[in-house]
Design a protein around this motif. Sequence first.
Motif, PDB file in Angstrom:
ATOM      1  N   GLU A  54     -32.736  10.019  26.229  1.00 55.73           N
ATOM      2  CA  GLU A  54     -34.083   9.695  26.414  1.00 55.73           C
ATOM      3  C   GLU A  54     -34.771  10.433  25.559  1.00 55.73           C
ATOM      4  N   ALA A  55     -34.859  11.541  25.297  1.00 53.54           N
ATOM      5  CA  ALA A  55     -35.527  12.486  24.679  1.00 53.54           C
ATOM      6  C   ALA A  55     -35.265  12.140  22.999  1.00 53.54           C
ATOM      7  N   SER A  56     -34.362  11.531  22.626  1.00 57.89           N
ATOM      8  CA  SER A  56     -34.120  10.982  21.300  1.00 57.89           C
ATOM      9  C   SER A  56     -34.900   9.657  21.311  1.00 57.89           C
ATOM     10  N   ALA A  57     -34.907   8.679  22.117  1.00 62.45           N
ATOM     11  CA  ALA A  57     -35.517   7.608  22.234  1.00 62.45           C
ATOM     12  C   ALA A  57     -37.175   7.898  21.925  1.00 62.45           C
ATOM     13  N   ARG A  58     -37.674   8.733  22.895  1.00 62.30           N
ATOM     14  CA  ARG A  58     -39.232   9.109  22.791  1.00 62.30           C
ATOM     15  C   ARG A  58     -39.487   9.692  21.411  1.00 62.30           C
ATOM     16  N   GLN A  59     -38.770  10.177  20.712  1.00 61.92           N
ATOM     17  CA  GLN A  59     -39.068  10.901  19.618  1.00 61.92           C
ATOM     18  C   GLN A  59     -39.019   9.864  18.596  1.00 61.92           C
ATOM     19  N   ALA A  60     -38.053   8.934  18.704  1.00 63.79           N
ATOM     20  CA  ALA A  60     -38.000   7.819  17.572  1.00 63.79           C
ATOM     21  C   ALA A  60     -39.155   6.682  17.900  1.00 63.79           C
ATOM     22  N   LEU A  61     -39.714   6.829  19.092  1.00 63.41           N
ATOM     23  CA  LEU A  61     -40.847   5.827  19.270  1.00 63.41           C
ATOM     24  C   LEU A  61     -42.459   6.189  19.275  1.00 63.41           C
ATOM     25  N   GLN A  62     -42.361   7.587  18.845  1.00 59.45           N
ATOM     26  CA  GLN A  62     -43.632   8.206  18.692  1.00 59.45           C
ATOM     27  C   GLN A  62     -44.744   7.632  17.675  1.00 59.45           C
ATOM     28  N   ALA A  63     -44.059   6.987  16.865  1.00 63.03           N
ATOM     29  CA  ALA A  63     -44.670   6.595  15.695  1.00 63.03           C
ATOM     30  C   ALA A  63     -44.707   5.123  15.514  1.00 63.03           C
ATOM     31  N   GLN A  64     -43.853   4.311  16.173  1.00 61.56           N
ATOM     32  CA  GLN A  64     -43.496   2.822  15.704  1.00 61.56           C
ATOM     33  C   GLN A  64     -42.916   2.397  17.292  1.00 61.56           C
ATOM     34  N   LYS A  65     -43.211   1.123  17.181  1.00 55.11           N
ATOM     35  CA  LYS A  65     -42.875   0.417  18.271  1.00 55.11           C
ATOM     36  C   LYS A  65     -41.210   0.050  18.344  1.00 55.11           C
ATOM     37  N   VAL A  66     -40.757  -0.305  19.557  1.00 53.37           N
ATOM     38  CA  VAL A  66     -39.271  -0.565  19.495  1.00 53.37           C
ATOM     39  C   VAL A  66     -38.777  -1.585  18.393  1.00 53.37           C
ATOM     40  N   GLU A  67     -39.424  -2.634  18.251  1.00 50.23           N
ATOM     41  CA  GLU A  67     -39.125  -4.072  17.560  1.00 50.23           C
ATOM     42  C   GLU A  67     -39.204  -3.359  16.173  1.00 50.23           C
ATOM     43  N   ALA A  68     -40.020  -2.307  15.893  1.00 54.33           N
ATOM     44  CA  ALA A  68     -39.907  -1.779  14.078  1.00 54.33           C
ATOM     45  C   ALA A  68     -38.832  -0.897  13.855  1.00 54.33           C
ATOM     46  N   LEU A  69     -38.005  -0.426  14.717  1.00 53.18           N
ATOM     47  CA  LEU A  69     -37.143   0.313  14.314  1.00 53.18           C
ATOM     48  C   LEU A  69     -36.004  -0.382  13.559  1.00 53.18           C
ATOM     49  N   SER A  70     -35.373   0.273  12.553  1.00 54.52           N
ATOM     50  CA  SER A  70     -34.783  -0.784  11.400  1.00 54.52           C
ATOM     51  C   SER A  70     -33.517  -1.618  12.097  1.00 54.52           C
ATOM     52  N   HIS A  71     -32.642  -0.727  12.682  1.00 56.53           N
ATOM     53  CA  HIS A  71     -31.498  -1.446  13.356  1.00 56.53           C
ATOM     54  C   HIS A  71     -32.088  -2.637  14.246  1.00 56.53           C
ATOM     55  N   VAL A  72     -33.071  -2.256  15.081  1.00 56.10           N
ATOM     56  CA  VAL A  72     -33.664  -3.326  16.271  1.00 56.10           C
ATOM     57  C   VAL A  72     -33.888  -4.552  15.398  1.00 56.10           C
ATOM     58  N   ALA A  73     -35.024  -4.264  14.575  1.00 59.50           N
ATOM     59  CA  ALA A  73     -35.532  -5.281  13.775  1.00 59.50           C
ATOM     60  C   ALA A  73     -34.263  -6.223  12.811  1.00 59.50           C
ATOM     61  N   ALA A  74     -33.372  -5.600  12.639  1.00 58.73           N
ATOM     62  CA  ALA A  74     -32.242  -6.287  12.015  1.00 58.73           C
ATOM     63  C   ALA A  74     -31.546  -7.211  12.945  1.00 58.73           C
ATOM     64  N   TRP A  75     -31.307  -6.696  14.107  1.00 62.80           N
ATOM     65  CA  TRP A  75     -30.759  -7.531  15.245  1.00 62.80           C
ATOM     66  C   TRP A  75     -31.870  -8.571  15.504  1.00 62.80           C
ATOM     67  N   ARG A  76     -33.052  -8.307  15.703  1.00 64.21           N
ATOM     68  CA  ARG A  76     -34.029  -9.340  15.883  1.00 64.21           C
ATOM     69  C   ARG A  76     -33.848 -10.500  15.115  1.00 64.21           C
ATOM     70  N   GLU A  77     -33.895 -10.182  13.700  1.00 62.39           N
ATOM     71  CA  GLU A  77     -33.866 -11.191  12.687  1.00 62.39           C
ATOM     72  C   GLU A  77     -32.348 -11.988  12.832  1.00 62.39           C
ATOM     73  N   THR A  78     -31.499 -11.310  13.159  1.00 61.51           N
ATOM     74  CA  THR A  78     -30.102 -12.012  13.421  1.00 61.51           C
ATOM     75  C   THR A  78     -30.051 -12.902  14.547  1.00 61.51           C
ATOM     76  N   TYR A  79     -30.770 -12.779  15.455  1.00 65.36           N
ATOM     77  CA  TYR A  79     -30.828 -13.550  16.766  1.00 65.36           C
ATOM     78  C   TYR A  79     -31.449 -14.725  16.249  1.00 65.36           C
ATOM     79  N   GLN A  80     -32.541 -14.642  15.593  1.00 69.43           N
ATOM     80  CA  GLN A  80     -33.202 -15.837  15.135  1.00 69.43           C
ATOM     81  C   GLN A  80     -32.537 -16.772  14.220  1.00 69.43           C
ATOM     82  N   ALA A  81     -31.727 -16.096  13.436  1.00 67.56           N
ATOM     83  CA  ALA A  81     -30.767 -16.831  12.724  1.00 67.56           C
ATOM     84  C   ALA A  81     -29.766 -17.607  13.159  1.00 67.56           C
TER      85      ALA A  81
END
Length: 242
Positions: A54-81
């Motif tokens: 939880e602490a790791s996630a909060r730190q990762a999301l301090q400066a960007q939204k969930v969907e902007a995280l690189s691996h999340v964005a890659a999976w969102r692109e793949t789902y659309q594909a």
Amino acid sequence: MSETAPLQKLVDASYIDVAIFELRPDYRAVLLAVDGLVPGASNHASEALLQRAEASARQALQAQKVEALSHVAAWRETYQAFGAKPNRTRNSLEALLRRAATGLPRVNQLTDTYNAISVLHQIPLGGEDLAHYSGPPRLIRATGEEPFDTAANGEPVIEYPDRGEVIWCDDDGVTCRRWNWRQGRRTRLRDETTTALFILDALDPVTSEALQGAADELATHLSGLGPDITITDHLINKTTLT
């Protein structure tokens, strides 16, 4: 299963169809099988791991939204594909990260552990009960005729994937829809699970070394969930098909 050989045979027999690599040539998976688990409720160790995640996630999301995280964005692109809508059917990593701010679920030692590793390493990670598997796991593009044992409005129901949807399946049907979106009831982890399969997914920019690192940390924590644990894993990527 009480020896390494049957576990190794199962993960070695796992299969990813060439059509998956045509969709995402950079896809890699580690399949990790474990036997000898002693079921147990959430405890101090799993709680500490979840709090760390939880602490790791909060730190990762301090400066960007969930969907902007690189691996999340890659999976969102793949789902659309393959025709899925990522805002309606979120991959398992994104779903967990979105819950981390208010608190990840506390289920039992086993589920808590793999959820925490998923968040800590920012990779989709699914868990299955091998006692309810029929044949080895396979990742394919669906024909639309594969049965999926799920629930709707609290009642069991059989659904079918969309044609072309990416699914994990075994000989009896779908075990997880939309690559890493929703697991079925038949093979889900239970409070009494003693033998399990974990599937760790990666796309670029996650490296194979980072993926294996996540599998290794998962194995380390699983090894403490019983006095006689057996663990084996298997990496599958495009080159393993040739």
